[in-house]
Design an enzyme around this catalytic site. Structure first.
Site, PDB file in Angstrom:
ATOM      1  N   HIS A 136       0.821  -1.220   0.000  1.00 18.76           N
ATOM      2  CA  HIS A 136       0.000   0.000   0.000  1.00 18.76           C
ATOM      3  C   HIS A 136       0.856   1.273   0.000  1.00 18.76           C
ATOM      4  O   HIS A 136       0.321   2.368   0.008  1.00 18.76           O
ATOM      5  CB  HIS A 136      -0.947   0.017   1.203  1.00 18.76           C
ATOM      6  CG  HIS A 136      -1.984  -1.078   1.167  1.00 18.76           C
ATOM      7  ND1 HIS A 136      -2.866  -1.232   0.114  1.00 18.76           N
ATOM      8  CD2 HIS A 136      -2.268  -2.078   2.037  1.00 18.76           C
ATOM      9  CE1 HIS A 136      -3.655  -2.274   0.345  1.00 18.76           C
ATOM     10  NE2 HIS A 136      -3.300  -2.811   1.503  1.00 18.76           N
TER      11      HIS A 136
ATOM     12  N   ASP B 247      -2.657 -10.439  -2.912  1.00 19.61           N
ATOM     13  CA  ASP B 247      -3.204 -10.061  -1.606  1.00 19.61           C
ATOM     14  C   ASP B 247      -4.689  -9.740  -1.800  1.00 19.61           C
ATOM     15  O   ASP B 247      -5.118  -9.353  -2.886  1.00 19.61           O
ATOM     16  CB  ASP B 247      -2.456  -8.833  -1.093  1.00 19.61           C
ATOM     17  CG  ASP B 247      -2.820  -8.469   0.334  1.00 19.61           C
ATOM     18  OD1 ASP B 247      -2.061  -8.848   1.239  1.00 19.61           O
ATOM     19  OD2 ASP B 247      -3.856  -7.794   0.539  1.00 19.61           O
TER      20      ASP B 247
END
Ligand SMILES: [Zn+2]
Ligand SMILES: [Zn+2]
Lengths: 439, 555
Positions: free
Chosen positions: A113, A152
């Site tokens: 992220h 993910d």
């Protein structure tokens, strides 16, 4: 029966047993404890052809090749971040030097992220382990074409941001649909900047997608695209939060499924991302991934409570998965036309964005300008203001920048009105230098 | 008085020590086909002139189990293995009498699937029919919960002479190694039992009813009774005796490299603050990776009697030994012959040594003396290179915490301690080539036997606490107790050390030698949902390997 790895596999295990975001946070000391127990009890490190490598620290230059850290590295990274990224780098070096054929970096904290500009932590991530590793490989070993497949459960928005304009990096993210999960992005229409349309591909999957849906997507969508892109290196962002036992997501994937996914994808390097079912999923998923990477029979690696019948997806979900796959395949097939259309007659393209750092509670606004270019990834300038925080100008000259883009970027940097910004920063990738202009 | 005896490949060394130091040392040739005879012969010789009543301890270091395992002359042993999910247990098959049975325990020691009694029964019947007398029982995660191993053992009852349960042999994780270790214990048991009973009987007959201690792979000892329960700990006694010998020579508080230069091989180990580094996972013998506590050692096939060849225009030492040096009637030139030629060594037939080296010199196109120098240099530098490699391997061991990454032990031995027959001849050259001080231990030719005599009783205990389940367990010690959520690391340390002390005394330690230490400890808060539900604590403690006095006295 002899137990031997078919592929010499390196394993970097850095569980950071003394690091947590906060004591009760999912990203805490205990996260990989049971994984280590399982890996040790299975004796995986004794297997001929599986080798544990020592994590190293990344250098400031390694990080600055990828990120603009504000105000500097030391404010946004802890020692654990240096070692976690360094774990991925140590593995990449071992692979580049042919000491291992492939490998898995089981490291924390995670990184997918983390975007190009870093004011703090978002989605448990501060710096992007995969990007730091890839850019190191490109600088040190001359690797060019790279594919990243992010498996993910959360959209890999950080990695997407870093490679948004780079036509040499194919970024494919499979994740739970952004309308139902953090960070809320990752739709097929997000397909890359005007110089790289189609080398960002998003495959949002519906909640409760199970083995069937994931493996269909890998086989029918991802693999054909990879085959066409012909990367020199395939990196897998190996988040494990698609697991049916994960407490913060809603998918129905399994250890067997993850192992099969790795077997299909055959990544050169996997890097651990999320995954928070620390007792019921991670020990088995990680054991399965390690065995699949090494090319060893993983058919007995299952969760003790695993019952495939309980995790079968509905026909609705299958239909949805197929439809998303069709959309993405079409984007890939029509990427040149889509790029034409995205560019129009623009010489520069701008986008305005707000980015929220949930972990650190920071709001950032960005104004990004890229030079539309046929010859390179394009000169890039980012004006970024963080609240609380600083206002910066970040200029990026891409790796194989053409002369015109270099000139443009240089000019942006040299003529910036320093009184408007707290800092003016430059990533000059062709010379592999990072520069800062003070106020 | 203490007797120390070390059975080596060619010689069996035996020493007699008293308060003032070494009283007597002698060697007898080792008869590899009849170790019992060699041991008795050595013991008879050394006790010929002493009062048996004055002998308080006898320590034996034998290659009995090592040889049997390496030569694969061990007894057949049966194995019952319950594994649960993971690698196929058939990968770890120990032989024909290997029976995987259903049953599963997870990483926290919770039963996930009961053992299938019918499968155990079927295995037991087959093994009985096949005449199996020793059986090993191993479950995955049995060191977290030994329930399945205990249930299987109970079901087997008294149908076999001896049953070894994996959880009693080591507290460490590693299922494949637990299988190998349990199997080897079961397989060497009859040999070990017969040998030591015979030794004890024949000593008693001679009025020597002394306690017998046995040297273990970690450089420490255990008594005879303990060895019956884990005979496999006696493997790899050769390097263990060397390291104990180095410790007896008082190595000082810094880091030092121990080199035992023998006829065929040179064994090396590292001492840090007067304690040897142990192998992190366990000792390896032949193809078997075990959980046996063992020294971190490396052995290279370079010794005084290694065959010297010429390869690519340079002298090459080993790996073969074709016999003794030519100076002593052997068939091929050796480093020992080079030493004889150079006049460093007075013994031996100088003419024969010269003839042997002359062959090598001719192929190297060098005068004989220069060729001898080259050979000697080459042997020493091969030893030093292997030592450097070992140190580098220790230093690149992975770490799992930021703390260990930053503060982790970096090994850089500044000195060397050398022992073994040719030690005093090799030491000056090793020092010159490495630039590091190199000391020869006192009586280098029998230093291993001295080490055996003075080695301390050692052992380890692993305690695992899971306060969410309310349990503190050390299955190795048959220990388990209920604990509350308030149970702390301090309490865990205390419980572990208490268990360790009991174990050490039972295994023959003298109370004054109990140097106990915590070698690993970890505490994790267990969080479920968003609240802390317990603590997971792991503590490993050990009796630090060492000696009960140095050679200079103080016995
Ligand atoms: Zn995630
Ligand atoms: Zn350009």
């Amino acid at each position: 029966m002899t137990l031997r790895a078919r592929h010499k596999t390196g394993l970097v295990f850095f569980p950071a047993f003394d690091w947590a975001i906060s004591p009760n946070h999912p990203e805490r000391e205990e996260r990989l404890l049971y994984t280590r127990d399982q890996v040790q009890e299975e004796g995986l490190l004794d297997i001929e052809g599986i080798e544990e490598l020592r994590a190293d620290m990344v250098t400031a230059a390694d990080v600055q090749r990828v990120h603009f850290c504000v105000p500097d590295l030391w404010h946004v990274m802890t020692e654990s971040h240096f070692i976690s990224a360094g774990g991925a780098k140590a593995l990449a070096m071992a692979m580049a030097e042919k000491r291992v054929e492939r490998g898995f970096a089981l490291v924390r904290p995670p990184g997918h992220h983390a975007m190009r500009v870093v004011h703090g932590a978002r989605g448990f991530c501060n710096v992007n382990n995969e990007a730091i590793m890839i850019e190191y490989l490109r600088a040190a070993y001359g690797i060019e074409r790279v594919a990243i497949v992010d498996t993910d459960c959360h959209h890999g928005d950080g990695t997407q941001d870093i490679y948004w304009h780079d036509p040499d990096t194919l970024f494919i993210s499979l994740h739970q649909d952004g309308r139902t999960l953090y960070p809320g992005s990752g739709f097929p229409q997000e397909m890359g900047g005007p110089n790289a349309v189609g080398t960002t591909l998003n495959i949002p999957l519906p909640p409760h997608t199970s083995e069937e849906g994931f493996l269909y997507t890998i086989e029918e969508v991802v693999q054909p695209i990879l085959a066409e892109f012909r990367p020199q290196l395939v990196v897998n962002s190996a988040g494990q939060d698609n697991h049916y036992a994960d407490p913060i997501t809603n998918m129905d994937f399994s250890a067997q499924g993850y192992a099969r996914l790795i077997e299909l994808l055959q990544p050169d390097i996997s890097v651990l991302e999320g995954g928070y079912s620390i007792e019921d999923a991670l020990p088995y998923v990680n054991a399965g991934i390690i065995l699949a990477m090494a090319g060893i029979d993983y058919s007995h690696v299952t969760e003790p409570d695993y019952d495939p019948a309980k995790h079968r997806q509905s026909a609705d979900i299958t239909g949805w998965v197929h439809k998303v796959g069709d959309t993405v395949r079409e984007i890939w097939a029509r990427r040149e036309a889509l790029q034409e259309k995205a560019r129009g007659n623009d010489r520069f393209q701008r986008r305005q964005r707000s980015i929220f750092y949930d972990t650190d509670g920071i709001s950032e606004t960005q104004q990004e300008t890229v030079r539309v270019c046929d010859d390179c990834a394009g000169a890039l300038r980012i004006e970024s203001t963080a609240r609380p925080g600083r206002r910066i100008l970040a200029v990026h000259i891409p790796r194989r920048a053409c002369a015109a883009c270099r000139r443009t970027a240089r000019q942006w940097y040299d003529t910036a009105e320093t009184d408007r910004f707290d800092m003016v920063l430059l990533q000059d990738r062709p010379t592999d230098r990072f520069e800062v202009r003070g106020p | 008085m203490i007797i120390g005896l070390d059975v080596g490949g060619t010689h069996t060394d035996v020493v007699l020590l008293n308060q003032d130091g070494l009283v007597e040392a002698l060697k007898v040739p080792t008869d590899t086909d009849d170790l019992f005879h060699s041991v008795l012969q050595a013991l008879e010789k050394i006790t010929a002139h002493v009062d048996a009543a004055g002998v308080s301890r006898l320590v034996l270091s034998t290659t009995l189990t090592t040889n049997a395992i390496v030569q694969d002359t061990i007894a057949p042993a049966g194995m019952i293995v319950s594994s649960g999910p993971g690698l196929d247990p058939d990968f770890f098959r120990t032989g024909q009498h290997y029976y995987p049975v259903p049953g599963s325990i997870d990483h926290r020691g919770r039963e996930r699937k009961p053992v299938e009694a019918a499968a155990v029964e079927a295995a037991a019947r087959r093994m009985t029919a096949d005449g199996i007398r020793q059986v090993g029982v191993v479950g995955k995660f049995s060191v977290r919960n030994p329930g399945h191993e205990i249930a299987i053992r109970r079901q087997l009852g008294d149908r076999f002479e001896r049953i070894f349960a994996g959880h009693r042999l080591s507290g460490r994780l590693n299922f494949p190694r637990r299988i190998a270790t349990t199997f080897l214990n079961a397989a060497v048991y009859p040999l070990h039992r017969d040998f030591f009973q015979a030794v004890r009987k024949s000593l008693e007959k001679r009025g020597l009813a002394v306690p017998i201690d046995i040297l273990k792979a970690d450089g420490g000892t255990m008594n005879f009774n303990a060895s019956i329960d884990s005979p496999c700990e006696t493997i790899l006694s050769g390097p263990a005796a060397s390291v104990a010998g180095a410790l007896a020579a008082d190595p000082g508080p810094d880091q030092c490299l121990v080199l035992d230069v023998g006829g065929t091989t040179t064994d090396m180990a590292v001492l840090v603050e007067a304690a040897p580094l142990l192998s992190p996972a366990g000792g390896r013998i032949g193809p078997h990776k075990t959980l046996v506590r063992a020294l971190y050692t490396r052995s290279i096939a370079v010794g005084g009697d290694s065959e010297v060849r010429v390869a690519e225009g340079r002298p090459a030492i080993g790996p073969r030994r074709r016999g003794s040096a030519m100076a002593f009637g052997g068939p091929a030139p050796t480093p020992t012959d080079a030493l004889v030629v150079l006049g460093h060594m007075q013994a031996g037939d100088r003419q024969r040594a010269r003839e042997g080296i002359a062959e090598v010199a001719a192929r190297l196109n060098l005068p004989v003396d220069q060729a001898a120098e080259r050979i000697f240099d080459r042997a020493c530098s091969a030893i030093l290179a292997a030592a450097d490699e070992m140190v580098a391997a220790i230093n690149c061991r992975p770490v799992h915490t930021i703390h260990a990454f930053k503060e982790g032990l970096q090994v850089n031995p500044g000195r060397m301690l050398v022992m073994g027959g040719p030690a005093s001849l090799f030491a000056p050259r090793l020092q010159a080539l490495s630039g590091r001080p190199c000391r020869v231990v006192p009586r280098p030719e029998v230093a291993n036997a001295i080490g055996a005599a003075l080695a301390r009783t050692t052992c380890e205990v692993t305690l695992v606490v899971d306060t969410e389940q309310g349990l503190a367990t050390a299955p190795e010690e048959n220990f388990s107790r209920r604990v509350t959520g308030a149970y702390s690391l301090e309490e865990a340390r205390r419980d572990a050390l208490e268990l360790l002390e009991k174990k050490a005394l039972k295994r023959g330690a003298r109370p004054e030698d109990l140097e106990l230490e915590v070698v690993e400890e970890e505490v994790f808060n267990m969080v479920r949902g968003f609240s802390t539900t317990g603590r997971n604590i792991r503590v490993r403690v050990q009796v630090k390997p060492g000696v009960i006095g140095s050679l200079k006295g103080d016995l």
